[in-house]
Design a protein around this motif. Structure first.
Motif, PDB file in Angstrom:
ATOM      1  N   SER A 351       0.832  -1.200   0.000  1.00 21.42           N
ATOM      2  CA  SER A 351       0.000   0.000   0.000  1.00 21.42           C
ATOM      3  C   SER A 351       0.865   1.248   0.000  1.00 21.42           C
ATOM      4  CB  SER A 351      -0.896  -0.009   1.247  1.00 21.42           C
ATOM      5  OG  SER A 351      -1.664   1.160   1.345  1.00 21.42           O
ATOM      6  N   VAL A 352       0.378   2.289  -0.665  1.00 18.21           N
ATOM      7  CA  VAL A 352       1.019   3.593  -0.607  1.00 18.21           C
ATOM      8  C   VAL A 352      -0.053   4.659  -0.770  1.00 18.21           C
ATOM      9  CG1 VAL A 352       1.522   3.733  -3.095  1.00 18.21           C
ATOM     10  CG2 VAL A 352       2.923   5.020  -1.463  1.00 18.21           C
ATOM     11  N   GLY A 353       0.085   5.745  -0.035  1.00 24.17           N
ATOM     12  CA  GLY A 353      -0.856   6.847  -0.158  1.00 24.17           C
ATOM     13  C   GLY A 353      -2.132   6.642   0.636  1.00 24.17           C
ATOM     14  N   LEU A 354      -3.183   7.350   0.237  1.00 29.69           N
ATOM     15  CA  LEU A 354      -4.439   7.357   0.972  1.00 29.69           C
ATOM     16  C   LEU A 354      -5.297   6.151   0.635  1.00 29.69           C
ATOM     17  CD1 LEU A 354      -5.485  11.119   0.561  1.00 29.69           C
ATOM     18  CD2 LEU A 354      -4.150  10.074   2.414  1.00 29.69           C
ATOM     19  N   THR A 355      -5.995   5.619   1.650  1.00 26.93           N
ATOM     20  CA  THR A 355      -6.999   4.598   1.394  1.00 26.93           C
ATOM     21  C   THR A 355      -8.223   5.269   0.771  1.00 26.93           C
ATOM     22  OG1 THR A 355      -8.076   4.851   3.541  1.00 26.93           O
ATOM     23  CG2 THR A 355      -6.208   3.317   3.416  1.00 26.93           C
ATOM     24  N   GLY A 357     -11.225   5.402   1.969  1.00 25.45           N
ATOM     25  CA  GLY A 357     -11.926   6.175   2.985  1.00 25.45           C
ATOM     26  C   GLY A 357     -11.234   7.479   3.309  1.00 25.45           C
ATOM     27  N   GLU A 358      -9.917   7.433   3.446  1.00 26.43           N
ATOM     28  CA  GLU A 358      -9.156   8.647   3.743  1.00 26.43           C
ATOM     29  C   GLU A 358      -9.270   9.652   2.608  1.00 26.43           C
ATOM     30  OE1 GLU A 358      -5.587   6.590   6.428  1.00 26.43           O
ATOM     31  OE2 GLU A 358      -5.384   6.813   4.249  1.00 26.43           O
ATOM     32  N   ALA A 359      -9.168   9.182   1.369  1.00 28.81           N
ATOM     33  CA  ALA A 359      -9.252  10.075   0.210  1.00 28.81           C
ATOM     34  C   ALA A 359     -10.623  10.721   0.108  1.00 28.81           C
ATOM     35  CB  ALA A 359      -8.935   9.298  -1.061  1.00 28.81           C
ATOM     36  N   ARG A 360     -11.667   9.950   0.382  1.00 30.10           N
ATOM     37  CA  ARG A 360     -13.019  10.485   0.297  1.00 30.10           C
ATOM     38  C   ARG A 360     -13.241  11.565   1.358  1.00 30.10           C
ATOM     39  NH1 ARG A 360     -16.485   8.231  -2.879  1.00 30.10           N
ATOM     40  NH2 ARG A 360     -15.467   6.182  -2.812  1.00 30.10           N
ATOM     41  N   TYR A 389      -6.300  -5.199  -6.935  1.00 32.96           N
ATOM     42  CA  TYR A 389      -5.540  -3.956  -7.042  1.00 32.96           C
ATOM     43  C   TYR A 389      -6.531  -2.796  -7.051  1.00 32.96           C
ATOM     44  CZ  TYR A 389      -1.429  -6.671  -8.663  1.00 32.96           C
ATOM     45  OH  TYR A 389      -0.378  -7.553  -8.777  1.00 32.96           O
ATOM     46  N   LYS A 390      -6.201  -1.735  -6.319  1.00 31.47           N
ATOM     47  CA  LYS A 390      -7.051  -0.549  -6.288  1.00 31.47           C
ATOM     48  C   LYS A 390      -6.208   0.701  -6.511  1.00 31.47           C
ATOM     49  CE  LYS A 390     -10.273   0.099  -3.300  1.00 31.47           C
ATOM     50  NZ  LYS A 390     -11.005   0.289  -2.027  1.00 31.47           N
ATOM     51  N   MET A 391      -6.744   1.623  -7.283  1.00 32.02           N
ATOM     52  CA  MET A 391      -6.126   2.933  -7.480  1.00 32.02           C
ATOM     53  C   MET A 391      -7.167   3.993  -7.149  1.00 32.02           C
ATOM     54  SD  MET A 391      -4.613   4.699 -10.974  1.00 32.02           S
ATOM     55  CE  MET A 391      -3.172   3.629 -11.098  1.00 32.02           C
ATOM     56  N   ILE A 392      -6.782   4.954  -6.301  1.00 29.71           N
ATOM     57  CA  ILE A 392      -7.682   6.045  -5.935  1.00 29.71           C
ATOM     58  C   ILE A 392      -7.136   7.338  -6.519  1.00 29.71           C
ATOM     59  CG2 ILE A 392      -8.653   7.385  -4.021  1.00 29.71           C
ATOM     60  CD1 ILE A 392      -7.551   3.893  -3.300  1.00 29.71           C
ATOM     61  N   THR A 393      -7.982   8.067  -7.231  1.00 27.57           N
ATOM     62  CA  THR A 393      -7.530   9.315  -7.858  1.00 27.57           C
ATOM     63  C   THR A 393      -8.388  10.493  -7.404  1.00 27.57           C
ATOM     64  OG1 THR A 393      -8.971   9.055  -9.795  1.00 27.57           O
ATOM     65  CG2 THR A 393      -6.767   8.078  -9.916  1.00 27.57           C
ATOM     66  N   GLU A 394      -7.773  11.665  -7.442  1.00 29.81           N
ATOM     67  CA  GLU A 394      -8.493  12.912  -7.207  1.00 29.81           C
ATOM     68  C   GLU A 394      -9.124  13.350  -8.519  1.00 29.81           C
ATOM     69  OE1 GLU A 394      -7.510  17.481  -5.705  1.00 29.81           O
ATOM     70  OE2 GLU A 394      -5.957  16.229  -6.610  1.00 29.81           O
ATOM     71  N   GLU A 395     -10.348  13.781  -8.457  1.00 30.25           N
ATOM     72  CA  GLU A 395     -11.039  14.208  -9.683  1.00 30.25           C
ATOM     73  C   GLU A 395     -11.333  15.709  -9.634  1.00 30.25           C
ATOM     74  OE1 GLU A 395     -11.517  12.251 -12.352  1.00 30.25           O
ATOM     75  OE2 GLU A 395     -10.347  10.790 -11.168  1.00 30.25           O
ATOM     76  N   ARG A 399      -5.076  12.863 -10.536  1.00 31.27           N
ATOM     77  CA  ARG A 399      -3.852  12.611  -9.758  1.00 31.27           C
ATOM     78  C   ARG A 399      -4.056  11.412  -8.826  1.00 31.27           C
ATOM     79  NH1 ARG A 399      -1.763  14.679  -4.757  1.00 31.27           N
ATOM     80  NH2 ARG A 399      -3.657  15.946  -4.542  1.00 31.27           N
ATOM     81  N   ILE A 400      -3.085  10.531  -8.809  1.00 31.96           N
ATOM     82  CA  ILE A 400      -3.197   9.311  -8.011  1.00 31.96           C
ATOM     83  C   ILE A 400      -2.940   9.624  -6.544  1.00 31.96           C
ATOM     84  CG2 ILE A 400      -2.369   6.956  -7.666  1.00 31.96           C
ATOM     85  CD1 ILE A 400      -1.414   7.042 -10.604  1.00 31.96           C
ATOM     86  N   LEU A 401      -3.904   9.269  -5.705  1.00 32.34           N
ATOM     87  CA  LEU A 401      -3.803   9.521  -4.263  1.00 32.34           C
ATOM     88  C   LEU A 401      -3.359   8.280  -3.496  1.00 32.34           C
ATOM     89  CD1 LEU A 401      -7.131  11.513  -3.766  1.00 32.34           C
ATOM     90  CD2 LEU A 401      -4.817  12.446  -4.041  1.00 32.34           C
ATOM     91  N   GLY A 402      -3.632   7.095  -4.053  1.00 24.85           N
ATOM     92  CA  GLY A 402      -3.271   5.877  -3.343  1.00 24.85           C
ATOM     93  C   GLY A 402      -3.324   4.655  -4.236  1.00 24.85           C
TER      94      GLY A 402
END
Length: 448
Positions: A351-355, A357-360, A389-395, A399-402
């Motif tokens: 894992s790296v960056g925000l989960t 839940g954290e990103a939301r 595999y999961k990727m979380i991005t800012e919209e 930008r990849i957050l986690g």
């Protein structure tokens, strides 16, 4: 002539202390380090390195089973715990010698005894000798925490796991963090009946919820039993040396060992912090500023003894930054954002960056991309185990957050991908990268 015996006196020869010592010496400082146990620290001597070797050793159980589908016939295969244990301990000896040689090659004087601070520029060794230093660095690390209850003295910690005389038939593991889940995977693979006991209602707090739920599902399929909301009441020893474990709200469990993996506490007892006005925080850690300086100007602290991130690579970065700042005339701090983390469970998590839940909570407008797949190796081996595999991005920036992964070799894959998250790259950069086929890593550039 200096008014001090040394420019730097380091208490603790673990990862952070060794890095600080040799870098400071390379800058021309006269350095000494005191270590009451073995040179190398928790990670090398009784932590992540020997534990990873046990992970490798235990994984051959599945590998040998899967080999049948790849055309291999292996007759008479058997496992010897003493053989694996002794090979691991021999490698620890090798690493201890290597770290010692590194210090010697950098002209760092090693005191193989305990040191106590008695003044801002002075320490007393266990032998009674007193030594002065312009700067003192505390790098004493942390130790496993075991709560007190009737029979707690019958339990062991990760420190003792590497020295077991025999492989236990039944093990109770207290805790829900990475150490508990790693040893659960190791013992289960080697044939031990494992019960994981947790006071809370989840494992791997802080990791992405879907990923940790996937590990729980896989572990239960492998036969590992979990008991949640189960505080310890007592542990009693039978005449044959086995143990009875009593939990609140659950039936007693009969086991050969009870392993406590319920967190770690900083090693600050007996350091003499009161002599220099340093007060540990509520968790027992030494408070420091961005440059690792304590409330005493001549004393610094790095690694697990501080109130920051308890990871070996972080301690090494902190030791480097300290030496650069104090002796290299290059003021340096450590960036604690986007630190990769791994759980060497079976299968492993990375894992790296925000989960999610954290990103939301932090950004609100996010998007989640995922791939829920069965690795090719597992398909051919007729294993139902699936990766995620999961990727979380800012919209809308993308930008990849986690990034969060569970599956074979996830930590090896994530280390490279973590560079992209740290650099602030977007999902489009992954989409524009050609897949390396056939591989599990290609799922990262094919996420939908």
């Amino acid at each position: 002539m200096s008014e001090y015996d040394f420019d730097l006196f380091v208490i603790g020869a673990g990862s952070g202390g060794v890095r600080a010592s040799r870098v400071a010496s390379a800058y021309g400082a006269k350095v000494a380090v005191a270590e009451e146990h073995r040179v190398g620290g928790t990670c090398v001597i009784r932590g992540c390195v020997p534990k990873k070797l046990l992970v490798y050793g235990s994984h051959f159980a599945e590998d040998l089973e899967d080999a049948k589908n790849y055309g291999w016939t292996i007759e008479g295969a058997s496992f010897s715990w003493p053989a694996l244990r002794d090979h691991v301990l021999n490698d620890v000896d090798r690493l201890n010698a290597a770290y010692t040689t590194t210090l010697n090659n950098h002209d760092v004087h090693i005191f193989h005894e305990r040191a106590t601070i008695i003044a801002p520029h002075r320490v007393r060794l266990a032998s009674g000798q007193e030594v002065s230093a312009k700067f003192i660095l505390i790098a004493t690390g942390a130790r496993p925490f075991v709560p007190e209850f009737p029979g707690s003295d019958l339990c062991i910690t990760s420190n003792e796991m590497f020295h077991l005389d025999a492989l236990p038939k039944r093990a109770v593991i207290a805790g829900g963090g990475y150490i508990a889940n790693e040893f659960a995977g190791i013992l289960n693979a080697l044939g031990t009946r494992v019960t994981v006991v947790n006071r809370g209602n989840t494992i791997l707090r802080g990791y992405d919820e879907q990923v940790r739920d996937r590990l729980l599902q896989i572990y239960m399929t492998k036969g590992i039993e979990f008991k949640f909301k189960a505080p310890f009441e007592k542990v009693e020893k039978r005449e044959d040396g086995t143990l009875d474990v009593y939990l609140t709200g659950h039936d007693p469990i009969h086991a050969d060992i009870v392993l406590f993996a319920t967190g770690r506490v900083p090693n600050v007892e007996g350091l003499g912090l009161g002599h220099v006005g340093i007060t540990p925080d509520d968790l027992g850690a030494i408070p420091v500023d961005d440059y690792s300086k304590t409330s005493c100007d001549s004393i610094y602290a790095v690694g697990d003894v501080t109130n920051r991130v308890q990871l070996t690579p972080v301690a090494i970065r902190e030791g480097q930054a300290f030496a650069d700042t104090v002796f290299g005339d290059k003021p340096s701090t450590v960036d604690y954002g986007c630190i990769p983390a791994a759980v060497f469970s079976q299968p492993p998590i990375a894992s790296v960056g925000l989960t999610e839940g954290e990103a939301r909570n932090r950004y609100g407008n996010i998007r989640v991309y995922s791939s829920d797949f069965r690795p090719m190796r597992n398909v051919f081996a007729h294993r139902a185990e699936r990766g995620l595999y999961k990727m979380i991005t800012e919209e809308p920036s993308g930008r990849i957050l986690g990034l969060h992964m569970i599956g074979p070799d996830s930590p090896e894959i994530l280390q490279a991908a973590a560079v992209a998250v740290k650099a602030g790259l977007t999902k489009q950069a992954f989409d524009d990268t050609v897949a390396l086929h056939p591989s599990m890593a290609e799922e990262l550039v094919l996420l939908k």
